[in-house]
Write a protein that holds these residues in place. Structure first.
Motif, PDB file in Angstrom:
ATOM      1  N   GLU A 148       2.809  -9.063   4.159  1.00 52.39           N
ATOM      2  CA  GLU A 148       3.861  -9.987   3.716  1.00 52.39           C
ATOM      3  C   GLU A 148       3.775 -10.231   2.216  1.00 52.39           C
ATOM      4  O   GLU A 148       4.789 -10.273   1.515  1.00 52.39           O
ATOM      5  N   GLU A 149       2.547 -10.391   1.716  1.00 52.70           N
ATOM      6  CA  GLU A 149       2.377 -10.611   0.277  1.00 52.70           C
ATOM      7  C   GLU A 149       2.763  -9.379  -0.524  1.00 52.70           C
ATOM      8  O   GLU A 149       3.326  -9.484  -1.612  1.00 52.70           O
ATOM      9  N   ALA A 150       2.444  -8.202   0.006  1.00 58.04           N
ATOM     10  CA  ALA A 150       2.739  -6.967  -0.724  1.00 58.04           C
ATOM     11  C   ALA A 150       4.238  -6.736  -0.834  1.00 58.04           C
ATOM     12  O   ALA A 150       4.732  -6.274  -1.857  1.00 58.04           O
ATOM     13  N   GLY A 151       4.972  -7.057   0.239  1.00 52.48           N
ATOM     14  CA  GLY A 151       6.417  -6.876   0.226  1.00 52.48           C
ATOM     15  C   GLY A 151       6.817  -5.564   0.882  1.00 52.48           C
ATOM     16  O   GLY A 151       6.010  -4.642   1.016  1.00 52.48           O
ATOM     17  N   PRO A 152       8.077  -5.453   1.315  1.00 55.12           N
ATOM     18  CA  PRO A 152       8.541  -4.271   2.044  1.00 55.12           C
ATOM     19  C   PRO A 152       8.535  -3.017   1.189  1.00 55.12           C
ATOM     20  O   PRO A 152       8.834  -3.058  -0.004  1.00 55.12           O
ATOM     21  N   GLY A 153       8.161  -1.904   1.829  1.00 53.81           N
ATOM     22  CA  GLY A 153       8.229  -0.616   1.160  1.00 53.81           C
ATOM     23  C   GLY A 153       7.112  -0.308   0.197  1.00 53.81           C
ATOM     24  O   GLY A 153       7.073   0.774  -0.398  1.00 53.81           O
ATOM     25  N   VAL A 154       6.176  -1.234   0.028  1.00 51.39           N
ATOM     26  CA  VAL A 154       5.070  -1.034  -0.911  1.00 51.39           C
ATOM     27  C   VAL A 154       4.071  -0.035  -0.325  1.00 51.39           C
ATOM     28  O   VAL A 154       3.902   0.059   0.890  1.00 51.39           O
ATOM     29  N   VAL A 155       3.372   0.696  -1.183  1.00 50.08           N
ATOM     30  CA  VAL A 155       2.321   1.610  -0.741  1.00 50.08           C
ATOM     31  C   VAL A 155       1.012   0.825  -0.632  1.00 50.08           C
ATOM     32  O   VAL A 155       0.554   0.220  -1.607  1.00 50.08           O
ATOM     33  N   VAL A 156       0.419   0.821   0.569  1.00 45.98           N
ATOM     34  CA  VAL A 156      -0.815   0.071   0.833  1.00 45.98           C
ATOM     35  C   VAL A 156      -1.922   1.059   1.170  1.00 45.98           C
ATOM     36  O   VAL A 156      -1.746   1.940   2.018  1.00 45.98           O
ATOM     37  N   ALA A 157      -3.068   0.907   0.524  1.00 50.54           N
ATOM     38  CA  ALA A 157      -4.209   1.788   0.763  1.00 50.54           C
ATOM     39  C   ALA A 157      -5.138   1.185   1.800  1.00 50.54           C
ATOM     40  O   ALA A 157      -5.450  -0.008   1.751  1.00 50.54           O
ATOM     41  N   ASP A 158      -5.577   2.027   2.732  1.00 49.26           N
ATOM     42  CA  ASP A 158      -6.616   1.666   3.708  1.00 49.26           C
ATOM     43  C   ASP A 158      -7.853   2.458   3.307  1.00 49.26           C
ATOM     44  O   ASP A 158      -7.961   3.648   3.584  1.00 49.26           O
TER      45      ASP A 158
END
Length: 212
Positions: A42-52
């Motif tokens: 939610e904080e990152a926002g839609p469509g953002v690239v998130v690293a695991d």
């Protein structure tokens, strides 16, 4: 690459298939973890690239991808990456070390590192946090989870497989200091006891942010 990282890589290569068969659905029994991941998304926002980072067999990467972000899983073990790619072909996975991530500066709008820095020697924690900061864009949140304590647990056998791997427990102050020294702003920290299905350790979650 240090000898220690070689040992970690070989050990996770050895247990990759077993790890997936046992833990691929673990988030179903971890409501707090899901809530923290949802807050990060939610904080990152839609469509953002998130690293695991330290993605293992890719189940957390897939969970993130199913909640409105583009997720990229990165793991030291090529066998883990291969297992993840087979299991979740729609997600992206890369092979890489936490000290030299295969990512551009500021590539990610958020990142999670769940029980991956525990395989670093204590002296590598600060450089790893600096590398995390490098790949985050300004304002991006980061969620880190570790086992709390000061011990090192060594395994030479894991689920019937021969391994050679250390699990470093960290004090909360050590993790917070490493993140802060790397220029990340620590915003929240939370501790919990283990769920019944987990190893009986106390867990620490730290939410930090690239200050931009």
């Amino acid at each position: 690459m240090s000898g220690g990282h070689d040992r970690v890589r070989r050990s996770y290569d050895t247990v990759a298939e077993e790890y997936r068969s046992r833990l691929a659905d673990e988030l179903a029994g971890k409501p707090l973890d899901r809530a923290l991941l949802a807050a990060l998304v939610e904080e990152a926002g839609p469509g953002v690239v998130v690293a695991d980072l330290g993605c293992g067999p890719g189940h957390v990467t897939a969970w993130l991808a199913g909640h409105g972000v583009r997720a990229v899983g990165i793991d030291l073990s090529p066998e883990m990456v291969a297992v993840a790619r087979r299991a979740y072909p729609a997600a992206e996975f890369r092979e890489g070390d936490l000290l030299r991530l295969p990512a551009d500066d500021g590539e990610f709008g958020a990142a999670v590192a769940l029980y991956s820095v525990i395989h670093l020697d204590p002296g590598e924690l600060r450089p790893a946090c600096a590398e995390l900061r490098r790949v985050l864009r300004p304002g991006a949140p980061l969620l880190v989870a570790v086992h709390l304590g000061s011990e090192v647990r060594h395994l030479d056998e894991w689920w019937g497989h021969r391994v050679d791997v250390d699990f470093h427990f960290f004090a909360a102050e050590t993790v917070v200091a490493a993140l802060t020294d790397a220029g990340l702003a620590v915003e929240a920290r939370l501790e919990r006891v283990a769920y019944p299905q987990e190893a009986a350790t106390r867990r620490l979650y730290v939410l930090a942010r690239h200050p931009g």
